[in-house]
Write an enzyme that holds these catalytic residues in place. Structure first.
Site, PDB file in Angstrom:
ATOM      1  N   ASP A 179       1.138  -1.336  -0.192  1.00 26.20           N
ATOM      2  CA  ASP A 179       0.038  -0.602   0.113  1.00 26.20           C
ATOM      3  C   ASP A 179       0.786   1.546   0.059  1.00 26.20           C
ATOM      4  O   ASP A 179       0.259   2.742   0.009  1.00 26.20           O
ATOM      5  CB  ASP A 179      -0.891   0.018   1.216  1.00 26.20           C
ATOM      6  CG  ASP A 179      -0.179   0.553   2.706  1.00 26.20           C
ATOM      7  OD1 ASP A 179       0.489  -1.300   3.164  1.00 26.20           O
ATOM      8  OD2 ASP A 179      -0.711   0.519   3.708  1.00 26.20           O
ATOM      9  N   ASN A 180       1.923   1.295   0.136  1.00 23.17           N
ATOM     10  CA  ASN A 180       2.952   2.086   0.097  1.00 23.17           C
ATOM     11  C   ASN A 180       4.044   2.156  -1.129  1.00 23.17           C
ATOM     12  O   ASN A 180       4.904   2.691  -1.153  1.00 23.17           O
ATOM     13  CB  ASN A 180       4.299   2.596   1.495  1.00 23.17           C
ATOM     14  CG  ASN A 180       3.011   2.293   2.827  1.00 23.17           C
ATOM     15  OD1 ASN A 180       2.295   3.279   2.998  1.00 23.17           O
ATOM     16  ND2 ASN A 180       3.132   1.789   3.548  1.00 23.17           N
TER      17      ASN A 180
HETATM   18  P1  AMP Z   1       1.026   3.229   7.300  1.00 22.17           P
HETATM   19  O1  AMP Z   1       2.132   2.599   7.556  1.00 22.17           O
HETATM   20  O2  AMP Z   1       1.311   4.785   7.409  1.00 22.17           O
HETATM   21  O3  AMP Z   1       1.049   2.669   5.779  1.00 22.17           O
HETATM   22  O4  AMP Z   1      -0.694   3.243   7.633  1.00 22.17           O
HETATM   23  C1  AMP Z   1      -1.046   2.054   7.598  1.00 22.17           C
HETATM   24  C2  AMP Z   1      -2.817   2.271   7.635  1.00 22.17           C
HETATM   25  O5  AMP Z   1      -3.113   2.612   8.952  1.00 22.17           O
HETATM   26  C3  AMP Z   1      -2.924   3.125   6.462  1.00 22.17           C
HETATM   27  O6  AMP Z   1      -4.187   2.604   5.601  1.00 22.17           O
HETATM   28  C4  AMP Z   1      -3.953   4.676   7.245  1.00 22.17           C
HETATM   29  O7  AMP Z   1      -4.670   4.736   6.473  1.00 22.17           O
HETATM   30  C5  AMP Z   1      -3.700   3.858   8.954  1.00 22.17           C
HETATM   31  N1  AMP Z   1      -3.267   4.835   9.430  1.00 22.17           N
HETATM   32  C6  AMP Z   1      -2.644   5.629  10.943  1.00 22.17           C
HETATM   33  N2  AMP Z   1      -2.330   5.934  10.987  1.00 22.17           N
HETATM   34  C7  AMP Z   1      -3.701   5.789  11.387  1.00 22.17           C
HETATM   35  C8  AMP Z   1      -4.408   6.772  12.660  1.00 22.17           C
HETATM   36  N3  AMP Z   1      -4.068   7.757  13.270  1.00 22.17           N
HETATM   37  N4  AMP Z   1      -6.003   6.806  12.599  1.00 22.17           N
HETATM   38  C9  AMP Z   1      -6.245   5.761  10.950  1.00 22.17           C
HETATM   39  N5  AMP Z   1      -6.028   5.224  10.196  1.00 22.17           N
HETATM   40  C10 AMP Z   1      -4.511   5.566  10.984  1.00 22.17           C
HETATM   41 MG    MG Z   2       0.597   4.312   3.683  1.00 17.76          MG
END
Ligand code: AMP
Ligand code: MG
Length: 466
Positions: free
Chosen positions: A227-228
């Site tokens: 997803d990244n």
């Molecule tokens: P990441 O590891 O940053 O790519 O995040 C993984 C997932 O977690 C993504 O779908 C983000 O939108 C979600 N996410 C991260 N932080 C939050 C938060 N504070 N509230 C809701 N969703 C989050």
């Molecule tokens: Mg992400």
């Protein structure tokens, strides 16, 4: 809808980026601009949170999506067509799961600094357009001030978007998404007979080049989940990323990467693994015969490693001041020897290439030699380099653009964040961003930003900041 901010405040507006986009800053400084960017706007066109799936650390998650981001829309751009504008930290969406949808000021400043540093290095990246203080309090290990990042990207479509289309909508969904991506981002493929295969090729090509560019400046993304990984090949998602100080191929900073899955030297194989997930979703359109499709896809994925190696070695050639008379095999060997020597002596990656650039330009090699733990080994390495290096003034000059004098060092990033969050002092943040915008020339007043951390300044872990 984005959540309202109780007392919005424009903390930082990236006027350089606005200038690149050809947009006057006035609206952003107006009440209407601030309202729109802080969750307090009218939003005649409803903002959207995108759904996606992912492999996170290799584990399949069928539904993720923007859990704390809302895309407001797109800016028309004369060179590339359109640029997405997204709020990050803008409140809960249907994809938030247990999260609060918010972002802390610290995590927003971190993304601002590092993504702008990436852009300063000329490496494809999402950009930071503004930081807005929301006036909300955000609960983490302790209470932090809340903020929003206004982020721009060529696209927010990821490998995980294709995975989501495949599992939730089946072949029709993937086809629609692929058609959209081709029409918007790769229009030159529209009328091609094998356009899906060519889409795979161009995505592979961009990722091979991107990962090579990261590695050539010592960058570790930290969360290369599917997803990244952006379909258009921009660096996206600045969570626990870092530029390393002393070189080690197995270096990891992310607090959640316990097995070193996303270490510096693992990044090419992880990129390929992610690309294989992308390729899998396209298979039905690549050839009606499944075996044929598999053969075609596999041959394209097999191109990733040589493409990456070529991009990396071409970069190393520039970093090391080597011209075309030296074979690619020799450059490979020299790279390996150099990185091996740096690992052994725990040499700072950026300092090494900065001093080498100076040595090549005629300065004394004494400081460079001092970096090696063992004098004999330093002398031997220098003799090897001297036997291969170019004397061509253009190549010597070109070395500077391959060897930044300044990177976003963790301890300086943390220092800037701490001053802003704890003391509301944004001057270290401003100074760091300004220096990173032109990383090849350092203002003599900023040499402090160049130096590696002392033992007490070392930052060994970075966090997602979610
Ligand atoms: P990441 O590891 O940053 O790519 O995040 C993984 C997932 O977690 C993504 O779908 C983000 O939108 C979600 N996410 C991260 N932080 C939050 C938060 N504070 N509230 C809701 N969703 C989050
Ligand atoms: Mg992400």
């Amino acid at each position: 809808m984005p959540v309202a901010s109780p007392s919005p405040k424009m903390i930082e507006l990236n006027t350089n980026l606005l200038a690149v986009l050809g947009i006057a800053p006035q609206w952003f400084d107006s009440d209407a601009g601030l309202a729109t960017l802080s969750g307090n706007g009218d939003y005649a066109q409803p903002p959207i949170a995108m759904a996606y799936a992912a492999h996170q650390f290799g584990h399949w998650v069928p539904l993720l999506g923007d859990g704390r981001a809302h895309m407001l829309g797109q800016i028309a751009d004369t060179t590339v067509g359109s640029i997405d504008v997204q709020l990050k930290g803008s409140g809960r969406t249907r994809f938030s799961r247990n999260g609060d949808g918010l972002a802390t000021l610290g995590s927003v400043l971190r993304e601002y600094i590092v993504s702008e540093a990436m852009a300063g290095l000329g490496i494809p990246s999402t950009r930071a357009l503004a930081v807005i203080g929301t006036g909300k309090k955000v609960m983490r290990e302790e209470v932090f001030p809340g903020a929003l990042l206004v982020r721009t990207a060529r696209s927010h479509i990821r490998v995980g978007s294709f995975q989501f289309a495949a599992t939730s909508q089946g072949e029709d969904g993937v086809k629609a998404l692929a058609e959209f991506v081709i029409a918007h981002y790769f229009p030159e493929l529209t009328d091609r007979q094998e356009k899906y295969l060519e889409l795979l090729e161009v995505v592979i090509d961009r990722q091979a080049s991107l990962v090579a560019q990261w590695m050539l400046v010592g960058f570790i993304h930290g969360v290369m989940n599917t997803d990244n990984m952006s379909i258009v090949g921009e660096t996206i998602d600045y969570g626990p990323c870092a530029f390393m100080d002393e070189f080690h191929p197995e270096k990891v900073f992310s607090s959640i990467d316990r097995n070193g899955r996303y270490a510096w030297g693992q990044q090419p194989s992880i990129a390929l693994w992610n690309l294989a997930q992308f390729a899998g979703t396209l298979m039905p359109f690549i050839h009606p015969d499944a075996n044929e499709a598999e053969t075609l896809v596999k041959s394209r994925l097999d191109n990733f490693a040589p493409q990456f190696r070529h991009a990396f070695n071409t970069g190393m050639r520039r970093k090391l001041c080597i011209d075309d008379s030296v074979s690619s095999e020799e450059i490979s060997n020299l790279s390996e020897t150099t990185l091996g020597a740096m690992t052994e002596s725990q040499i700072d990656f950026t300092v090494f290439f900065d001093l080498l650039t100076r040595t090549a330009a005629g300065e004394s090699s004494a400081s460079l030699l001092q970096l090696f733990k063992d004098d004999g080994k330093g002398e031997a390495w220098l003799a090897l380099w001297q036997s291969l290096r170019s004397d061509n003034p253009d190549i010597i000059k070109g070395m500077r653009e391959a060897n930044p004098a300044i990177i976003a060092r963790n301890h300086r990033v943390e220092e800037a964040i701490e001053a802003a969050v704890k003391h509301r002092d944004f001057s270290p943040f401003h100074r760091l961003c300004k220096a990173l915008a032109d990383p090849y020339n350092v203002d003599p007043a900023d040499t402090k930003l160049q130096t590696p951390p002392s033992q007490t300044e070392r930052v060994t872990q970075t966090f997602c900041g979610t």
